[in-house]
Design a protein around this motif. Sequence first.
Motif, PDB file in Angstrom:
ATOM      1  N   ILE A 626       5.991 -10.767  23.433  1.00  0.00           N
ATOM      2  CA  ILE A 626       5.541 -11.855  24.337  1.00  0.00           C
ATOM      3  C   ILE A 626       6.163 -10.731  25.849  1.00  0.00           C
ATOM      4  O   ILE A 626       7.118 -10.569  25.326  1.00  0.00           O
ATOM      5  CB  ILE A 626       5.522 -12.989  24.182  1.00  0.00           C
ATOM      6  N   LEU A 627       5.753 -10.036  26.659  1.00  0.00           N
ATOM      7  CA  LEU A 627       5.978  -9.836  28.082  1.00  0.00           C
ATOM      8  C   LEU A 627       5.869 -10.873  28.990  1.00  0.00           C
ATOM      9  O   LEU A 627       4.947 -11.428  29.427  1.00  0.00           O
ATOM     10  CB  LEU A 627       5.414  -8.300  28.247  1.00  0.00           C
ATOM     11  N   VAL A 628       6.677 -11.098  29.707  1.00  0.00           N
ATOM     12  CA  VAL A 628       7.499 -12.626  30.363  1.00  0.00           C
ATOM     13  C   VAL A 628       7.175 -10.803  32.036  1.00  0.00           C
ATOM     14  O   VAL A 628       8.012 -10.515  32.457  1.00  0.00           O
ATOM     15  CB  VAL A 628       7.995 -13.005  30.552  1.00  0.00           C
ATOM     16  N   MET A 629       6.530 -11.000  32.758  1.00  0.00           N
ATOM     17  CA  MET A 629       6.288 -10.317  34.019  1.00  0.00           C
ATOM     18  C   MET A 629       6.671 -11.021  35.245  1.00  0.00           C
ATOM     19  O   MET A 629       5.991 -12.114  35.399  1.00  0.00           O
ATOM     20  CB  MET A 629       4.784 -10.221  34.313  1.00  0.00           C
ATOM     21  N   GLU A 630       7.569 -10.939  36.405  1.00  0.00           N
ATOM     22  CA  GLU A 630       7.633 -11.360  37.409  1.00  0.00           C
ATOM     23  C   GLU A 630       7.586  -9.241  38.577  1.00  0.00           C
ATOM     24  O   GLU A 630       8.508  -9.414  38.834  1.00  0.00           O
ATOM     25  CB  GLU A 630       8.688 -12.282  37.729  1.00  0.00           C
ATOM     26  N   GLN A 631       6.121  -9.863  39.768  1.00  0.00           N
ATOM     27  CA  GLN A 631       6.820  -9.449  40.597  1.00  0.00           C
ATOM     28  C   GLN A 631       6.800  -8.112  39.918  1.00  0.00           C
ATOM     29  O   GLN A 631       7.315  -6.462  40.073  1.00  0.00           O
ATOM     30  CB  GLN A 631       7.883  -9.794  41.472  1.00  0.00           C
ATOM     31  N   GLY A 632       5.750  -7.298  39.282  1.00  0.00           N
ATOM     32  CA  GLY A 632       5.488  -6.224  38.639  1.00  0.00           C
ATOM     33  C   GLY A 632       6.742  -6.029  37.736  1.00  0.00           C
ATOM     34  O   GLY A 632       6.570  -4.820  37.344  1.00  0.00           O
ATOM     35  N   SER A 633       7.705  -6.344  37.166  1.00  0.00           N
ATOM     36  CA  SER A 633       8.374  -6.216  36.374  1.00  0.00           C
ATOM     37  C   SER A 633       8.911  -7.051  35.235  1.00  0.00           C
ATOM     38  O   SER A 633       8.240  -8.054  35.288  1.00  0.00           O
ATOM     39  CB  SER A 633      10.116  -6.130  36.610  1.00  0.00           C
ATOM     40  N   ILE A 634       9.313  -6.326  33.644  1.00  0.00           N
ATOM     41  CA  ILE A 634       9.972  -7.187  32.408  1.00  0.00           C
ATOM     42  C   ILE A 634      10.809  -7.971  32.533  1.00  0.00           C
ATOM     43  O   ILE A 634      11.604  -7.210  32.257  1.00  0.00           O
ATOM     44  CB  ILE A 634       9.425  -5.976  31.706  1.00  0.00           C
ATOM     45  N   VAL A 635      10.536  -9.074  32.669  1.00  0.00           N
ATOM     46  CA  VAL A 635      11.950  -9.707  32.955  1.00  0.00           C
ATOM     47  C   VAL A 635      12.830 -10.478  31.236  1.00  0.00           C
ATOM     48  O   VAL A 635      13.736 -10.814  31.413  1.00  0.00           O
ATOM     49  CB  VAL A 635      11.823 -11.100  33.876  1.00  0.00           C
ATOM     50  N   GLU A 636      11.295 -10.815  30.157  1.00  0.00           N
ATOM     51  CA  GLU A 636      12.085 -11.226  29.150  1.00  0.00           C
ATOM     52  C   GLU A 636      10.945 -10.424  28.218  1.00  0.00           C
ATOM     53  O   GLU A 636       9.707 -10.112  28.764  1.00  0.00           O
ATOM     54  CB  GLU A 636      12.030 -12.933  29.519  1.00  0.00           C
ATOM     55  N   GLN A 637      11.459  -9.987  27.049  1.00  0.00           N
ATOM     56  CA  GLN A 637      10.907  -9.550  26.140  1.00  0.00           C
ATOM     57  C   GLN A 637      10.479 -10.166  24.667  1.00  0.00           C
ATOM     58  O   GLN A 637      12.402 -10.051  24.601  1.00  0.00           O
ATOM     59  CB  GLN A 637      10.026  -8.312  25.958  1.00  0.00           C
ATOM     60  N   GLY A 638       9.897 -10.504  23.431  1.00  0.00           N
ATOM     61  CA  GLY A 638      10.413 -10.978  22.441  1.00  0.00           C
ATOM     62  C   GLY A 638       9.537 -11.882  21.731  1.00  0.00           C
ATOM     63  O   GLY A 638       8.364 -11.656  22.242  1.00  0.00           O
ATOM     64  N   THR A 639       9.713 -12.687  21.200  1.00  0.00           N
ATOM     65  CA  THR A 639       9.008 -13.240  20.304  1.00  0.00           C
ATOM     66  C   THR A 639       8.470 -14.512  20.757  1.00  0.00           C
ATOM     67  O   THR A 639       9.573 -15.271  21.839  1.00  0.00           O
ATOM     68  CB  THR A 639       9.324 -13.406  18.380  1.00  0.00           C
ATOM     69  N   HIS A 640       7.943 -15.015  20.150  1.00  0.00           N
ATOM     70  CA  HIS A 640       7.684 -17.118  20.631  1.00  0.00           C
ATOM     71  C   HIS A 640       8.414 -17.758  20.427  1.00  0.00           C
ATOM     72  O   HIS A 640       9.286 -18.584  21.772  1.00  0.00           O
ATOM     73  CB  HIS A 640       6.468 -17.351  20.173  1.00  0.00           C
ATOM     74  N   GLU A 641       8.727 -17.430  19.481  1.00  0.00           N
ATOM     75  CA  GLU A 641      10.069 -18.275  18.726  1.00  0.00           C
ATOM     76  C   GLU A 641      11.623 -17.795  20.120  1.00  0.00           C
ATOM     77  O   GLU A 641      12.843 -18.636  20.311  1.00  0.00           O
ATOM     78  CB  GLU A 641      10.620 -18.216  17.780  1.00  0.00           C
ATOM     79  N   ALA A 642      12.417 -16.519  19.815  1.00  0.00           N
ATOM     80  CA  ALA A 642      13.190 -16.024  20.252  1.00  0.00           C
ATOM     81  C   ALA A 642      13.317 -15.881  21.867  1.00  0.00           C
ATOM     82  O   ALA A 642      13.983 -16.543  22.542  1.00  0.00           O
ATOM     83  CB  ALA A 642      13.244 -14.279  20.184  1.00  0.00           C
ATOM     84  N   LEU A 643      12.172 -16.085  22.631  1.00  0.00           N
ATOM     85  CA  LEU A 643      12.020 -16.122  23.958  1.00  0.00           C
ATOM     86  C   LEU A 643      12.226 -18.136  23.920  1.00  0.00           C
ATOM     87  O   LEU A 643      13.299 -18.632  26.229  1.00  0.00           O
ATOM     88  CB  LEU A 643      10.793 -15.894  24.866  1.00  0.00           C
ATOM     89  N   LEU A 644      11.106 -18.213  23.220  1.00  0.00           N
ATOM     90  CA  LEU A 644      12.043 -20.131  23.444  1.00  0.00           C
ATOM     91  C   LEU A 644      13.139 -20.270  23.377  1.00  0.00           C
ATOM     92  O   LEU A 644      14.076 -21.117  24.158  1.00  0.00           O
ATOM     93  CB  LEU A 644      11.192 -21.563  22.532  1.00  0.00           C
ATOM     94  N   ALA A 645      14.016 -20.095  22.204  1.00  0.00           N
ATOM     95  CA  ALA A 645      15.429 -20.026  22.154  1.00  0.00           C
ATOM     96  C   ALA A 645      15.854 -19.326  23.630  1.00  0.00           C
ATOM     97  O   ALA A 645      17.609 -19.869  23.599  1.00  0.00           O
ATOM     98  CB  ALA A 645      15.675 -19.406  20.700  1.00  0.00           C
ATOM     99  N   ALA A 646      15.998 -18.710  23.911  1.00  0.00           N
ATOM    100  CA  ALA A 646      16.556 -17.995  24.449  1.00  0.00           C
ATOM    101  C   ALA A 646      16.594 -18.403  26.147  1.00  0.00           C
ATOM    102  O   ALA A 646      17.817 -18.832  26.866  1.00  0.00           O
ATOM    103  CB  ALA A 646      15.996 -16.200  25.548  1.00  0.00           C
ATOM    104  N   GLY A 647      15.773 -20.047  25.994  1.00  0.00           N
ATOM    105  CA  GLY A 647      15.753 -20.611  27.665  1.00  0.00           C
ATOM    106  C   GLY A 647      15.266 -19.876  29.251  1.00  0.00           C
ATOM    107  O   GLY A 647      16.221 -20.036  30.441  1.00  0.00           O
TER     108      GLY A 647
END
Length: 663
Positions: A626-647
């Motif tokens: 899963i790639l999380v984008m903001e303003q054209g940049s990838i700010v986070e990436q990982g699996t669904h569980e890992a991203l939720l855990a990252a907060g």
Amino acid sequence: MSTAVDSASPDREPTIDEQQVAKAARRQGGRHPGGMNVPAEKSMDFFGSGRRLLGRLAPVRLQVLAAVVLSVASVALAVLGPKVLGRATDLLFAGVIGARLPAGQSKDQVVAGLRGQGQDNFANMVAAMDLVPGQGVPFDEIGRVLLVVVGLYAASSVLMWISALIVNNVSMVTMRRMRSDVEDKLHRLPLSHVDRQPRGELLSRVTNDIDNLGLSLQQTLGQLLNALVTVVGILIIMLWISPLLTLIALTAIPLSMIVLGVIAKRSQKLFVRQWERTGVFNGQIEEVFTGHELVTVFGRRQEAVASAMRTNQELYQATFGAQFVSGLMMPAMMFIGNISYVLVAVVGGVQVATGSMTLGNVQAFIQYSRQFTQPLSQVASMANLLQSGVASAERVFELLDAPEQEQERTHAQLSDRARGRIEFDDVTFSYDPAQPLIDGLDLVAEPGQTVAIVGPTGAGKTTLVNLIMRFYELDSGRITLDGVDITDMSRRQLRSRIGMVLQDTWIFKGTIRDNIAYGRPEATEDEIREAAEATYVDRFVQHLPDGYDTMLDDEGGNISAGEKQLITIARAFLAQPSLLILDEATSSVDTRTEVLLQQAMAALRSERTSFVIAHRLSTIRDADLILVMEQGSIVEQGTHEALLAAGGTFARLHAAQFAGQET
């Protein structure tokens, strides 16, 4: 292999009001009220556009030459008619006068006798006539002259008819070629150009302007040719009959040109505005009709009607002004022509009385003077149509001159076994150089992976897939598919390996079977049904009276939005792409159907690289990345569980989306 692609604009399309503000800014010097630089609008180049329009006749130059030759021959015969008819008038007049003169004398004796009686003017008139004293009207000779005149006019009419047929064919062939050029141009335009154009404005250029141009060309080309040849032919024979009367008749031309110039300069601006307003009005109507349901739901019908009425009033004023001003040309030309006619009649009568000219020549010259002003009046009456056609031609030429997408490079040799590995290497891209969007993006999607892209609106999610499809070209960096730079592939090569399903469904007029087979036209009936069953299209098709032969209109109005989405997914399934792009593809289906589609797309995504743009985060739980984008940049990436855990950002998006359900 064809793949159905619904192009989604990455930017909001400007509204009609914004378009009008931008146009006003261009007319005021190219500065937008908000400070944005806008290209200055070029002034209408009537003669330049006219020459370019005539240049499109080059492929049919032989036909044009034949039409010119036939027109010259026709006009030459028609121009000789009054001169020959003048001979009949001279014979008739001479017979009447000759019958009054004493028989048995020669013409010289009669003339001498008249001079001796002090009747010098009458003597001069008799001396200029071809008569025999005491002999009456020679009706046999007059009959032969009239037969010659009839033959001349008949031959002229036949030649002019053939010339008109050739001119009409030239016009139709030219317009067919222009329509074909416009069609080809539309396929070569980059998506960025289409995104900047209101749909109705573009449609107006392709339909209304070309139709208007074709009508103008058909009605003016032959008449202009005939008018020009007629003016030259009449001028030559008028000089032959009487240079003095010709000079008098020609004095009306400079005055006519001045009047025409003043009127044309004013009306041309109005015609340009008329077709600009036509494009704006079509864009506004297309926008409102497309969003008719939303306009009704939000109670904005009155505002929409009021806005359409304002634009329609502007169009009415521009059209009325253009027609009224250009309509002044014909009365002005007729008035000037009548003044010239009176002067020629008076001076000609004096010359007949003094014996300087025969009555037949004066009669012929008066006819020529009327015929001389007639082509000019005809041109004046066609001026509004001609100017309107040239204004439309310039709008079409503007479309034909629009920058095209970059030329294809040498086609890369691709392996038959597509793996679907996508790599972004230091990719930078922006729609507006002043507003960077994607800067130095690095990303690798391995074969068979499902990559989900999430983020707020405007983060660049759709832009990412548009770059993969080469709807837009990169500012820098590169994107590779299976190790090959996508710019080294032809666009057809690239897109034949990609299947795309958009949030906005696209259904064309045809059967359900045809719509599914659009993804792979050569597919068999069994393959079509297999794709339909895998994507649960078969489930609702079985309940339709005509099954797969059910006809859909271009809006798919006889099936639901969710069923249309299922058909587009079946289309992509049938295409068997190595790379799959799903842009919120399940947003239009119900929850139960979504679960079924998730299972179908899981099978579809197997052994294929998939990019999934999602707003409903529940649909991407099983994504490999899963790639999380903001303003054209990838700010986070990982699996669904890992991203939720990252907060981080993803966790906040998830919490915001499911907060209401938890409450």
